[in-house]
Design a protein around this motif. Structure first.
Motif, PDB file in Angstrom:
ATOM      1  N   SER A 221       0.834  -1.196   0.000  1.00  0.00           N
ATOM      2  CA  SER A 221       0.000   0.000   0.000  1.00  0.00           C
ATOM      3  C   SER A 221       0.870   1.249   0.000  1.00  0.00           C
ATOM      4  CB  SER A 221      -0.899   0.030   1.241  1.00  0.00           C
ATOM      5  OG  SER A 221      -1.872  -0.983   1.197  1.00  0.00           O
ATOM      6  N   PRO A 222       0.426   2.317  -0.676  1.00  0.00           N
ATOM      7  CA  PRO A 222       1.154   3.596  -0.602  1.00  0.00           C
ATOM      8  C   PRO A 222       1.227   4.078   0.843  1.00  0.00           C
ATOM      9  CG  PRO A 222      -0.512   3.643  -2.335  1.00  0.00           C
ATOM     10  CD  PRO A 222      -0.761   2.397  -1.538  1.00  0.00           C
ATOM     11  N   LEU A 223       2.350   4.657   1.211  1.00  0.00           N
ATOM     12  CA  LEU A 223       2.543   5.082   2.592  1.00  0.00           C
ATOM     13  C   LEU A 223       1.461   6.043   3.076  1.00  0.00           C
ATOM     14  CD1 LEU A 223       4.249   4.953   5.149  1.00  0.00           C
ATOM     15  CD2 LEU A 223       5.688   6.774   4.196  1.00  0.00           C
ATOM     16  N   SER A 246       8.667   4.857   0.423  1.00  0.00           N
ATOM     17  CA  SER A 246       9.515   5.540   1.388  1.00  0.00           C
ATOM     18  C   SER A 246       8.799   6.788   1.893  1.00  0.00           C
ATOM     19  CB  SER A 246      10.834   5.913   0.710  1.00  0.00           C
ATOM     20  OG  SER A 246      11.657   6.682   1.546  1.00  0.00           O
ATOM     21  N   ILE A 247       9.436   7.530   2.825  1.00  0.00           N
ATOM     22  CA  ILE A 247       8.847   8.792   3.274  1.00  0.00           C
ATOM     23  C   ILE A 247       9.186   9.926   2.312  1.00  0.00           C
ATOM     24  CG2 ILE A 247       8.935   8.030   5.682  1.00  0.00           C
ATOM     25  CD1 ILE A 247      11.036  10.216   6.192  1.00  0.00           C
ATOM     26  N   VAL A 248       9.984   9.624   1.285  1.00  0.00           N
ATOM     27  CA  VAL A 248      10.279  10.615   0.250  1.00  0.00           C
ATOM     28  C   VAL A 248       9.706  10.149  -1.082  1.00  0.00           C
ATOM     29  CG1 VAL A 248      12.353  11.521   1.359  1.00  0.00           C
ATOM     30  CG2 VAL A 248      12.546   9.575  -0.191  1.00  0.00           C
ATOM     31  N   ASP A 249       9.458  11.109  -1.982  1.00  0.00           N
ATOM     32  CA  ASP A 249       8.964  10.761  -3.312  1.00  0.00           C
ATOM     33  C   ASP A 249      10.134  10.439  -4.242  1.00  0.00           C
ATOM     34  OD1 ASP A 249      10.068  13.216  -4.099  1.00  0.00           O
ATOM     35  OD2 ASP A 249       8.135  14.255  -4.098  1.00  0.00           O
ATOM     36  N   ASP A 250       9.853  10.236  -5.509  1.00  0.00           N
ATOM     37  CA  ASP A 250      10.900   9.850  -6.460  1.00  0.00           C
ATOM     38  C   ASP A 250      11.962  10.924  -6.625  1.00  0.00           C
ATOM     39  OD1 ASP A 250       9.622   7.452  -6.856  1.00  0.00           O
ATOM     40  OD2 ASP A 250       8.589   8.072  -8.690  1.00  0.00           O
ATOM     41  N   ILE A 286      16.717  12.795   3.140  1.00  0.00           N
ATOM     42  CA  ILE A 286      15.850  13.165   4.264  1.00  0.00           C
ATOM     43  C   ILE A 286      16.535  14.171   5.184  1.00  0.00           C
ATOM     44  CG2 ILE A 286      14.740  12.280   6.357  1.00  0.00           C
ATOM     45  CD1 ILE A 286      14.266   9.648   4.731  1.00  0.00           C
ATOM     46  N   MET A 287      17.790  13.906   5.505  1.00  0.00           N
ATOM     47  CA  MET A 287      18.503  14.770   6.439  1.00  0.00           C
ATOM     48  C   MET A 287      18.818  16.129   5.827  1.00  0.00           C
ATOM     49  SD  MET A 287      18.665  12.976   9.201  1.00  0.00           S
ATOM     50  CE  MET A 287      20.041  13.412  10.264  1.00  0.00           C
ATOM     51  N   LYS A 288      18.991  16.183   4.516  1.00  0.00           N
ATOM     52  CA  LYS A 288      19.232  17.456   3.844  1.00  0.00           C
ATOM     53  C   LYS A 288      18.063  18.406   4.058  1.00  0.00           C
ATOM     54  CE  LYS A 288      20.591  19.343  -0.668  1.00  0.00           C
ATOM     55  NZ  LYS A 288      20.881  19.004  -2.099  1.00  0.00           N
TER      56      LYS A 288
END
Length: 398
Positions: A221-223, A246-250, A286-288
């Motif tokens: 399932s999508p997050l 993931s918690i980020v997109d492409d 993510i950290m950036k």
């Protein structure tokens, strides 16, 4: 009785706090001999916004004073010069309860409080409870919504294993040790059942006002469809897991649904682990964006010392390479972690009167290699090593 206004209340509370502080200082000054003094370390206590060279005095298993150059004597003294002195470390995602030796092993790494995140479900919850009950430090359990616990063929691939009634019964009978529910949702664990498994986990948890921790990454399932089922106080672990979902997109941008979840009180945890949970390019993206983790955890098991996990200080060290300060990283394993589970509410701090759980860390400078879960390596200039542990005011033998 006349009502007290907000301004009067604030003034009265402030006056009370000043009085309490004066009493604490007076008591500390009156002590001729403490049980233990940790002298001359760099004390970092995010709960008090303290980062300075201080002595830490302990009496009767409690923090008695944190001051510069405490003049009193002590039965025992620890020379902490050149070391970092922090509250005892709290690891909110482990699998310590899978082994009777687990609590003692992580204690040597400085972990003075741990949460086992779903090793066992309702069918064998007693095995995990037994380990927590005999643990020298505080240990608590998240019951797996899959009644069989962690299974090689997937905890809830068979949806019948996500048994709400069984989970509620396990919680009701073990309220002193079960502090939440774990839902492992990856494709090889829950398959297409992930959203329904999470819904059932919430059904079990909300009956007792408990949090749910979700194991994300590589879900079917999508997050966002999973995040919308989370409530304030729930925890997303494996936040650095790579796609899919993931918690980020492409493009590497934090999903708006992720930011919205944090705003409404959902916590984000590292959960280092060894399989599919952390990849350096995802960490960097993510950290950036300064989407710092709320907590750092290991996903520890007995093989961790021989993997990229090693120990909790090693997992903390990885984030120093991505812009977090020592103080911010320490907060992730002390005061932040203490806010998630009520059992730790008086831990993660060195405030006077709190239980005397203390960790000494050594920060070394050099060229240190760190692994993600995909055999990728980065080199960091700093690494934290456990250097000494005090539990309930007593030095832990190393």
């Amino acid at each position: 009785m006349a009502k007290i206004g907000r301004r009067q209340f604030v003034r009265a509370a402030a006056a009370g706090a000043v009085t309490l502080s004066r009493v604490s200082r007076a008591l500390a000054a009156a002590v001729d001999k403490y049980d233990l003094i940790i002298r001359g370390g760099r004390v970092i206590d995010p709960s008090s916004r303290l980062d300075a060279i201080r002595d830490v005095a302990i009496s009767a298993g409690r923090i008695a004073a944190v001051n510069a150059n405490i003049a009193a004597d002590a039965v025992e003294t620890i020379d902490a010069r050149g070391k970092i002195v922090v509250p005892g470390l709290l690891d909110i995602h482990t699998h310590v309860a899978r082994s009777a030796e687990g609590p003692g092993l992580v204690l040597k790494d400085g972990v003075t409080g741990w949460i086992d995140a779903g090793s066992q479900g309702a069918d064998h919850i007693g095995d995990a409870i037994a380990v927590a009950r005999s643990s020298p430090q505080q240990g608590r359990i998240l019951v797996n919504i899959g009644r069989g616990g962690i299974l090689p063929d997937g905890d809830t691939m068979d949806l019948d294993r996500a048994d709400v009634a069984a989970a509620r019964d396990a919680i009701a009978k073990n309220r002193d040790f079960v502090v939440g529910v774990k839902a492992r949702l990856s494709g090889n664990v829950a398959g297409p059942n992930d959203r329904e498994v999470l819904r059932r986990a919430q059904d079990a948890a909300t009956a007792f006002n408990l949090p749910v921790m979700i194991h994300m990454g590589q879900t079917l399932s999508p997050l966002p469809k999973l995040l919308e089922l989370l409530k304030r106080g729930d925890i997303v672990t494996h936040m650095f897991a790579p796609p899919p979902n993931s918690i980020v997109d492409d493009a590497g941008h934090i999903l708006p649904d992720v930011r919205a979840a944090r705003r409404r009180g959902v916590w984000f945890d590292v959960g280092n682990g060894v399989t599919g949970h952390i990849r350096w390019d995802v960490v960097g993206a993510i950290m950036k964006q300064k989407f710092w983790p709320d907590t750092v955890s290991t996903d520890w098991n007995t093989t961790s010392p021989t993997t990229g996990v090693v120990d909790l200080p090693n997992c903390m060290s990885k984030l120093l390479n991505y812009g977090m300060s020592i103080g911010q990283v320490v907060a992730c394993v002390t005061v932040n972690a203490s806010r998630i589970f009520p059992v730790f509410r008086d831990r993660g701090t060195l405030k006077v009167g709190s239980p005397a759980d203390v960790e000494l860390l050594e920060l070394r400078e050099g060229a240190f290699e760190f692994l993600d879960n995909y055999t990728n390596k980065i080199t960091g200039r700093h690494k934290l090593f456990p250097s000494g542990t005090v539990l309930a005011g007593k030095r832990v033998p190393r």
